[in-house]
Design a protein around this motif. Structure first.
Motif, PDB file in Angstrom:
ATOM      1  N   LEU A  25       0.836  -1.205   0.000  1.00 40.74           N
ATOM      2  CA  LEU A  25       0.000   0.000   0.000  1.00 40.74           C
ATOM      3  C   LEU A  25       0.867   1.250   0.000  1.00 40.74           C
ATOM      4  N   LYS A  26       2.006   1.181   0.695  1.00 36.95           N
ATOM      5  CA  LYS A  26       2.893   2.335   0.787  1.00 36.95           C
ATOM      6  C   LYS A  26       3.831   2.453  -0.407  1.00 36.95           C
ATOM      7  N   GLY A  27       3.634   1.598  -1.404  1.00 36.86           N
ATOM      8  CA  GLY A  27       4.376   1.797  -2.646  1.00 36.86           C
ATOM      9  C   GLY A  27       5.324   0.691  -3.064  1.00 36.86           C
ATOM     10  N   ALA A  28       5.495  -0.332  -2.237  1.00 34.69           N
ATOM     11  CA  ALA A  28       6.407  -1.410  -2.631  1.00 34.69           C
ATOM     12  C   ALA A  28       5.891  -2.093  -3.899  1.00 34.69           C
ATOM     13  N   GLU A  29       6.836  -2.595  -4.704  1.00 33.45           N
ATOM     14  CA  GLU A  29       6.482  -3.273  -5.946  1.00 33.45           C
ATOM     15  C   GLU A  29       6.500  -4.788  -5.743  1.00 33.45           C
ATOM     16  N   ILE A  30       5.538  -5.444  -6.339  1.00 36.81           N
ATOM     17  CA  ILE A  30       5.467  -6.903  -6.263  1.00 36.81           C
ATOM     18  C   ILE A  30       6.405  -7.465  -7.330  1.00 36.81           C
ATOM     19  N   ARG A  31       7.451  -8.127  -6.904  1.00 31.07           N
ATOM     20  CA  ARG A  31       8.457  -8.610  -7.860  1.00 31.07           C
ATOM     21  C   ARG A  31       8.228 -10.061  -8.267  1.00 31.07           C
ATOM     22  N   ARG A  32       7.752 -10.865  -7.329  1.00 32.18           N
ATOM     23  CA  ARG A  32       7.600 -12.292  -7.646  1.00 32.18           C
ATOM     24  C   ARG A  32       6.568 -12.901  -6.706  1.00 32.18           C
ATOM     25  N   VAL A  33       5.721 -13.741  -7.283  1.00 26.64           N
ATOM     26  CA  VAL A  33       4.717 -14.462  -6.488  1.00 26.64           C
ATOM     27  C   VAL A  33       4.776 -15.927  -6.888  1.00 26.64           C
ATOM     28  N   ARG A  34       4.883 -16.785  -5.893  1.00 30.66           N
ATOM     29  CA  ARG A  34       4.807 -18.221  -6.152  1.00 30.66           C
ATOM     30  C   ARG A  34       3.786 -18.827  -5.204  1.00 30.66           C
ATOM     31  N   TYR A  35       2.893 -19.606  -5.750  1.00 29.66           N
ATOM     32  CA  TYR A  35       1.897 -20.267  -4.901  1.00 29.66           C
ATOM     33  C   TYR A  35       1.794 -21.719  -5.331  1.00 29.66           C
ATOM     34  N   ASP A  36       2.018 -22.598  -4.378  1.00 30.40           N
ATOM     35  CA  ASP A  36       1.985 -24.032  -4.654  1.00 30.40           C
ATOM     36  C   ASP A  36       0.929 -24.657  -3.752  1.00 30.40           C
ATOM     37  N   TYR A  37      -0.089 -25.239  -4.392  1.00 27.82           N
ATOM     38  CA  TYR A  37      -1.194 -25.817  -3.634  1.00 27.82           C
ATOM     39  C   TYR A  37      -1.392 -27.261  -4.071  1.00 27.82           C
ATOM     40  N   GLU A  38      -1.651 -28.125  -3.095  1.00 26.43           N
ATOM     41  CA  GLU A  38      -2.006 -29.500  -3.411  1.00 26.43           C
ATOM     42  C   GLU A  38      -3.080 -29.932  -2.435  1.00 26.43           C
ATOM     43  N   LEU A  39      -4.130 -30.514  -2.957  1.00 24.91           N
ATOM     44  CA  LEU A  39      -5.301 -30.887  -2.168  1.00 24.91           C
ATOM     45  C   LEU A  39      -4.914 -31.626  -0.891  1.00 24.91           C
ATOM     46  N   GLU A  40      -5.333 -31.045   0.209  1.00 26.56           N
ATOM     47  CA  GLU A  40      -5.141 -31.629   1.541  1.00 26.56           C
ATOM     48  C   GLU A  40      -3.675 -31.855   1.892  1.00 26.56           C
ATOM     49  N   ARG A  41      -2.775 -31.251   1.112  1.00 22.65           N
ATOM     50  CA  ARG A  41      -1.361 -31.465   1.408  1.00 22.65           C
ATOM     51  C   ARG A  41      -0.590 -30.170   1.618  1.00 22.65           C
ATOM     52  N   ARG A  42      -0.830 -29.200   0.735  1.00 27.05           N
ATOM     53  CA  ARG A  42       0.103 -28.078   0.767  1.00 27.05           C
ATOM     54  C   ARG A  42      -0.526 -26.784   0.271  1.00 27.05           C
ATOM     55  N   SER A  43      -0.232 -25.703   0.984  1.00 27.55           N
ATOM     56  CA  SER A  43      -0.502 -24.337   0.511  1.00 27.55           C
ATOM     57  C   SER A  43       0.744 -23.539   0.842  1.00 27.55           C
ATOM     58  N   GLN A  44       1.530 -23.270  -0.157  1.00 30.13           N
ATOM     59  CA  GLN A  44       2.807 -22.583   0.089  1.00 30.13           C
ATOM     60  C   GLN A  44       2.872 -21.305  -0.746  1.00 30.13           C
ATOM     61  N   LEU A  45       2.963 -20.202  -0.042  1.00 30.73           N
ATOM     62  CA  LEU A  45       2.961 -18.885  -0.686  1.00 30.73           C
ATOM     63  C   LEU A  45       4.312 -18.202  -0.461  1.00 30.73           C
ATOM     64  N   ILE A  46       4.893 -17.707  -1.527  1.00 33.03           N
ATOM     65  CA  ILE A  46       6.147 -16.940  -1.419  1.00 33.03           C
ATOM     66  C   ILE A  46       5.994 -15.674  -2.251  1.00 33.03           C
ATOM     67  N   ILE A  47       6.164 -14.535  -1.626  1.00 30.36           N
ATOM     68  CA  ILE A  47       6.029 -13.257  -2.329  1.00 30.36           C
ATOM     69  C   ILE A  47       7.260 -12.393  -2.046  1.00 30.36           C
ATOM     70  N   ASP A  48       7.882 -11.921  -3.109  1.00 33.73           N
ATOM     71  CA  ASP A  48       9.002 -10.979  -2.980  1.00 33.73           C
ATOM     72  C   ASP A  48       8.507  -9.591  -3.361  1.00 33.73           C
ATOM     73  N   ILE A  49       8.818  -8.614  -2.541  1.00 36.63           N
ATOM     74  CA  ILE A  49       8.472  -7.234  -2.870  1.00 36.63           C
ATOM     75  C   ILE A  49       9.734  -6.371  -2.798  1.00 36.63           C
ATOM     76  N   GLU A  50       9.696  -5.264  -3.532  1.00 35.82           N
ATOM     77  CA  GLU A  50      10.835  -4.346  -3.524  1.00 35.82           C
ATOM     78  C   GLU A  50      10.389  -3.009  -2.962  1.00 35.82           C
ATOM     79  N   LEU A  51      11.080  -2.546  -1.949  1.00 36.70           N
ATOM     80  CA  LEU A  51      10.755  -1.268  -1.316  1.00 36.70           C
ATOM     81  C   LEU A  51      11.326  -0.115  -2.142  1.00 36.70           C
ATOM     82  N   SER A  52      10.913   1.090  -1.796  1.00 29.68           N
ATOM     83  CA  SER A  52      11.354   2.255  -2.568  1.00 29.68           C
ATOM     84  C   SER A  52      12.864   2.476  -2.449  1.00 29.68           C
TER      85      SER A  52
END
Lengths: 159, 133
Positions: free
Chosen positions: A91-118
């Protein structure tokens, strides 16, 4: 600010952000929990960025309530303090550089987000809690020349 | 004073669309300067610029030299394509560029499609003036 004043302030913030249902009338215990969660975001911000927020987060929410509506809504969800820091930074201006989301039924929800600050610092946010994946529904999704660009973090429509 | 071509997306708009507009332009005009009436002019990558969900309009200058040229000389043949003006209205999100076929005009044309595709989400930020009335 007294406990009662803080509770009223929180209720007003939640009402304005369209999530007043999350803080019932007279629910002081709930209000205290939300205040603790706000403090937890401040602490997590300081841990991740090695510097304190420019001012107490509750004060910022009061002063910039409309602009920070997506973050207020995030307190009504079950997102973690770390993910709420990410929301704040975007919200304060950081840029979303990379998003990875790995989901597997009843096994896994893995979220990785890289952001770059000003200041060009990059921060990585990781979570294996499904509820944190809720943030994926808030990014502005665009293209340029056919290439994907995620930018910004936006609130849900208020009821 | 700006002249040129108007481009727009019909329908009630709000600051969220201006916020997304500026963030999207940030991926291209990395050194742009952003002028929001009533606020200091800031570099587009400043940590003090966002969020812009409260802005009713914004001028985005391609780089500091373009901003300085506009401030000093106003519209000239050399800087005409170096600024985009976006404003939010009850019935449209409106852009003014020098020429819709110029580089900035083509950028805005591409941006308009992105704004339309995000409207389902962006209109959640604030009630439109009609809804608030």
């Amino acid at each position: 600010m007294t406990q009662g004043e803080q509770t009223r302030t929180l209720r007003q913030l939640f009402d304005t952000a369209g999530v007043g249902w999350a803080l019932r009338e007279g629910a002081d215990a709930e209000a205290r929990r939300y205040l603790q969660e706000i403090q937890a975001v401040e602490a997590e911000y300081e841990r991740l960025l090695s510097e304190p927020m420019s001012s107490p987060l509750l004060d910022q929410l009061v002063e910039e309530g409309e602009a920070l509506t997506p973050l207020i809504q995030a307190f009504a969800s079950t997102t973690s303090a770390s993910i709420r820091v990410m929301i704040y930074c975007i919200l304060k201006g950081a840029e979303i550089r990379r998003v990875r989301y790995d989901y597997e039924l009843e096994r896994r929800s893995q979220l990785i987000i890289d952001i770059e600050l000003s200041d060009n610092r990059t921060l990585r946010f990781e979570s294996e809690d499904l509820w944190d994946a809720e943030v994926l529904r808030h990014f502005g999704m665009t293209k340029r020349g056919g290439r994907p660009i995620l930018e910004g973090y936006y609130a849900f429509r208020r009821g | 004073m700006m002249g040129g071509d108007d481009l727009w997306v019909e329908g009630a708009s709000d600051g969220a669309e201006i916020d997304l507009t500026v963030r999207w332009l940030r991926t291209i005009w990395r050194d742009a300067m952003v002028e929001v009436p009533g606020r200091p002019v800031l570099p587009i990558r400043s940590g003090r610029l966002f969020p812009l969900t409260h802005a009713a309009e914004a001028f985005i200058y391609r780089d500091p030299a373009s901003f300085e040229s506009w401030r000093r000389d106003g519209l000239t043949a050399g800087n005409a394509d170096a600024v985009i003006w976006v404003s939010s209205h009850e019935d449209a999100l409106s852009f003014v560029v020098n020429d819709r076929n110029s580089s900035s005009g083509k950028l805005v044309s591409e941006l308009l499609e992105n704004i339309e595709r995000n409207r389902w989400l962006l209109r959640g930020i604030t009630p439109s003036p009609r809804e608030a009335a």
